[in-house]
Design a protein around this motif. Sequence first.
Motif, PDB file in Angstrom:
ATOM      1  N   ALA A  82       0.825  -1.316   0.127  1.00 24.74           N
ATOM      2  CA  ALA A  82       0.049  -0.073   0.214  1.00 24.74           C
ATOM      3  C   ALA A  82       1.114   1.333  -0.040  1.00 24.74           C
ATOM      4  N   GLY A  83       1.663   1.043   0.117  1.00 25.84           N
ATOM      5  CA  GLY A  83       3.301   2.204   0.120  1.00 25.84           C
ATOM      6  C   GLY A  83       3.658   3.001  -1.276  1.00 25.84           C
ATOM      7  N   ARG A  84       5.139   2.635  -0.718  1.00 25.97           N
ATOM      8  CA  ARG A  84       5.341   3.703  -2.036  1.00 25.97           C
ATOM      9  C   ARG A  84       7.360   2.768  -2.197  1.00 25.97           C
ATOM     10  N   LEU A  85       6.985   3.115  -4.155  1.00 21.35           N
ATOM     11  CA  LEU A  85       8.250   1.972  -4.054  1.00 21.35           C
ATOM     12  C   LEU A  85       9.547   2.966  -5.120  1.00 21.35           C
TER      13      LEU A  85
ATOM     14  N   VAL B  32       7.226  -9.099  -8.287  1.00 18.07           N
ATOM     15  CA  VAL B  32       6.798  -8.185  -7.589  1.00 18.07           C
ATOM     16  C   VAL B  32       5.986  -7.254  -7.023  1.00 18.07           C
ATOM     17  N   VAL B  33       6.258  -6.897  -8.317  1.00 15.98           N
ATOM     18  CA  VAL B  33       4.424  -5.624  -8.720  1.00 15.98           C
ATOM     19  C   VAL B  33       2.936  -6.291  -8.885  1.00 15.98           C
ATOM     20  N   ARG B  34       3.579  -7.971  -9.541  1.00 17.45           N
ATOM     21  CA  ARG B  34       2.205  -8.302  -9.686  1.00 17.45           C
ATOM     22  C   ARG B  34       1.565  -9.021  -8.683  1.00 17.45           C
TER      23      ARG B  34
ATOM     24  N   ASN C 250      -0.711   1.999  -5.513  1.00 11.02           N
ATOM     25  CA  ASN C 250      -0.040   2.504  -6.007  1.00 11.02           C
ATOM     26  C   ASN C 250       0.865   1.515  -6.409  1.00 11.02           C
ATOM     27  N   ALA C 251       1.473   0.755  -6.455  1.00 13.42           N
ATOM     28  CA  ALA C 251       3.132  -0.475  -6.618  1.00 13.42           C
ATOM     29  C   ALA C 251       2.895   0.017  -8.209  1.00 13.42           C
ATOM     30  N   ILE C 252       1.114  -0.178  -8.663  1.00 14.68           N
ATOM     31  CA  ILE C 252       1.360  -0.386 -10.687  1.00 14.68           C
ATOM     32  C   ILE C 252       2.241   1.097 -10.803  1.00 14.68           C
ATOM     33  N   ARG C 253       0.888   2.189 -10.278  1.00 12.22           N
ATOM     34  CA  ARG C 253       1.565   3.251 -10.317  1.00 12.22           C
ATOM     35  C   ARG C 253       3.182   4.043 -10.684  1.00 12.22           C
ATOM     36  N   ASP C 254       3.651   3.404  -9.410  1.00 13.09           N
ATOM     37  CA  ASP C 254       4.877   4.196  -8.722  1.00 13.09           C
ATOM     38  C   ASP C 254       5.590   3.017 -10.124  1.00 13.09           C
TER      39      ASP C 254
ATOM     40  N   PHE D 158       9.973   3.036 -13.108  1.00 18.66           N
ATOM     41  CA  PHE D 158      10.662   2.181 -14.289  1.00 18.66           C
ATOM     42  C   PHE D 158       9.745   1.180 -15.037  1.00 18.66           C
ATOM     43  N   PRO D 159       9.570   2.275 -16.034  1.00 18.92           N
ATOM     44  CA  PRO D 159       8.671   2.133 -17.539  1.00 18.92           C
ATOM     45  C   PRO D 159       9.313   0.644 -18.494  1.00 18.92           C
TER      46      PRO D 159
END
Length: 576
Positions: free
Chosen positions: A425-428, A461-463, A528-532, A537-538
């Motif tokens: 739920a935080g920031r990557l 990881v994001v997945r 959050n993780a997907i957006r970060d 890391f595009p």
Amino acid sequence: MTMNPKPSEHLLHALHAHQQQHRFISDQAICDIASRLNLPRAQVEAVTEFYSFFHRNPRGRFDILFSNCTSCGAIPLMNKLCEKLQVKAGETRADGLISIAETSCIGMCDHGASALVNSLTVTSLSEAMIEEMASLIEAETPVSEWPNSWFQIGNNIRKEGLLLSDSFEPGAALKAIAGRSSDEILDEITASGLKGRGGAGFATGLKWKFCRDAASDQRYVVCNADEGEPGTFKDRILLNSHADTLFEGMTICAQTIGATRGYLYLRGEYRYMLDALESTLQSRREAGLLGSDILASGHNFDIAIVVGAGAYICGEESALIESIEEKPGTPRIRPPFPVTSGLWGKPTVVNNVETLVAAARIALHGHQWFESSGTWQSKGSKLLSVSGDCARPGIYEYPFGITVQQVLDDAGAEDVQAVQIGGPAGRLIGTDHFTHHIAFEDLATGGSFMIFNHSRDLLEVVRNFTHFFAHESCGFCTPCRVGTTLLKNGLDKVCGGHGTAHDIDELKATAALVSRRSHCGLGMTAPNAIRDALKAFPHLFETRLLHQEMEPEFNLDASLQEARDLTHRDDAEAHL
Ligand SMILES: Cc1cc2nc3c(=O)[nH]c(=O)nc-3n(C[C@H](O)[C@H](O)[C@H](O)COP(=O)(O)O)c2cc1C
Ligand code: SF4
């Protein structure tokens, strides 16, 4: 005289006991339990269906849940055990001997691969242990006869600070505030600058004041020990080794706000601590630190423990309150907020474990002792649960303001690709943000600090995080119920190499909708993780697309500010 507030038998406890004995909750069991506890049958059924540790179909006599967290996950080992015992994950073997399934993080991230065996925690799993476990199960050896060492759970404290280095004599903080008025205690807590350690960072003194000032004949103190955010295990250490301080913090809060009853809501994954916690409560009753007329103060207060049953959403304070009220853990529509209308409609303070431990220490040592550490907006210390790719995972307590890089150095992390601060739920964040500080005004965290080096596939990881949210969404509101599944499916498609630039646009649009339109913090933070990852890391996405390139766009500082704004908006709304 004691005044234990334990209700006759809590529904969650009755269902757990039944499940342990009969391996599932049948229709008949629902009727029997409803009638015994004098609850509507529909309520018992709804609760059974809601919590993932209760089952409507028989589980095996050995029921094993492997964590699927990126830090304490054990999926390859789960697959190995499935293979050895000839059972499919998620199913029960035809002879009823064994069932194996996945579960969300069980809070053992400093111990490596971990699982729950008939509700008991086994850590540091290895291939050799899986071989032995398979033999023990086939031989039907009771879990109580399995190697004792498998069930040992150490604290792994790597760095002590304000809270962890301080010894505590039960009753010391209560004696320190003896004779002080509610206003004087509130002033002390407020002056310390203590903010909630459960994530949102609301000022603790103000929360207690709102609750005390709400008109009512009864108030409650609730300790949130649900600790379900993957990668977080700092409350586990406090519950294990500082329970007296925690209960004293609850008692001081109760005395300040005028509460006579308190509840500790313990996550089901931490059931192994239940006996020790109950015995600490009993010792405190015998020492006159709980019960009637505590230390001749005229104040009556006692604490009961309610054990959850595998629902991350029950960490959200209004869902937790519903759960204590023996209902499914669905977040309430707010307002009203818990400080004015919480447990059974009465004013209620819900605080995190670490917040209450800090409050007890502030009562004992005074506000200057606490506020001399940290930054101007983040006073005191923060316990970090450090896990992932590092030599020394464990608990690190720092004054607020420590940089990410310093934590990485202390934990022996090398070749770091990214850090997830505050759990899924935080920031990557990537390397260019390792000079940032752990603080409410910079990188806020409830305690999770997960490290990923370059050997990791960060998109996987994001997945993993995205699957976590889709699984844990309570389903109450459509943006989160449908949106988290769309995000999961979209990311699965990209990870599987079938995605296009259009799918990325869809992911961005869905993420924006889920974070803005969801009813509670779970949905608001799920993307959050997907957006970060999309911003920082595009290339992770680009390299998986079928044919098109994405437009790079990256401004993590703006994104962090947006997250802080969202948190503050939520917080302000929650308490105004
Ligand atoms: C989905 C979700 C899960 C949460 N889980 C926890 C948790 O496990 N422990 C916790 O203390 N707070 C958790 N919170 C925050 C609580 O709602 C609440 O803000 C907190 O318990 C207040 O305590 P504090 O003021 O001491 O931080 C969660 C919030 C959300 C939205
Ligand atoms: S945002 Fe998700 S978890 Fe929260 S109420 Fe809606 S469906 Fe439930």
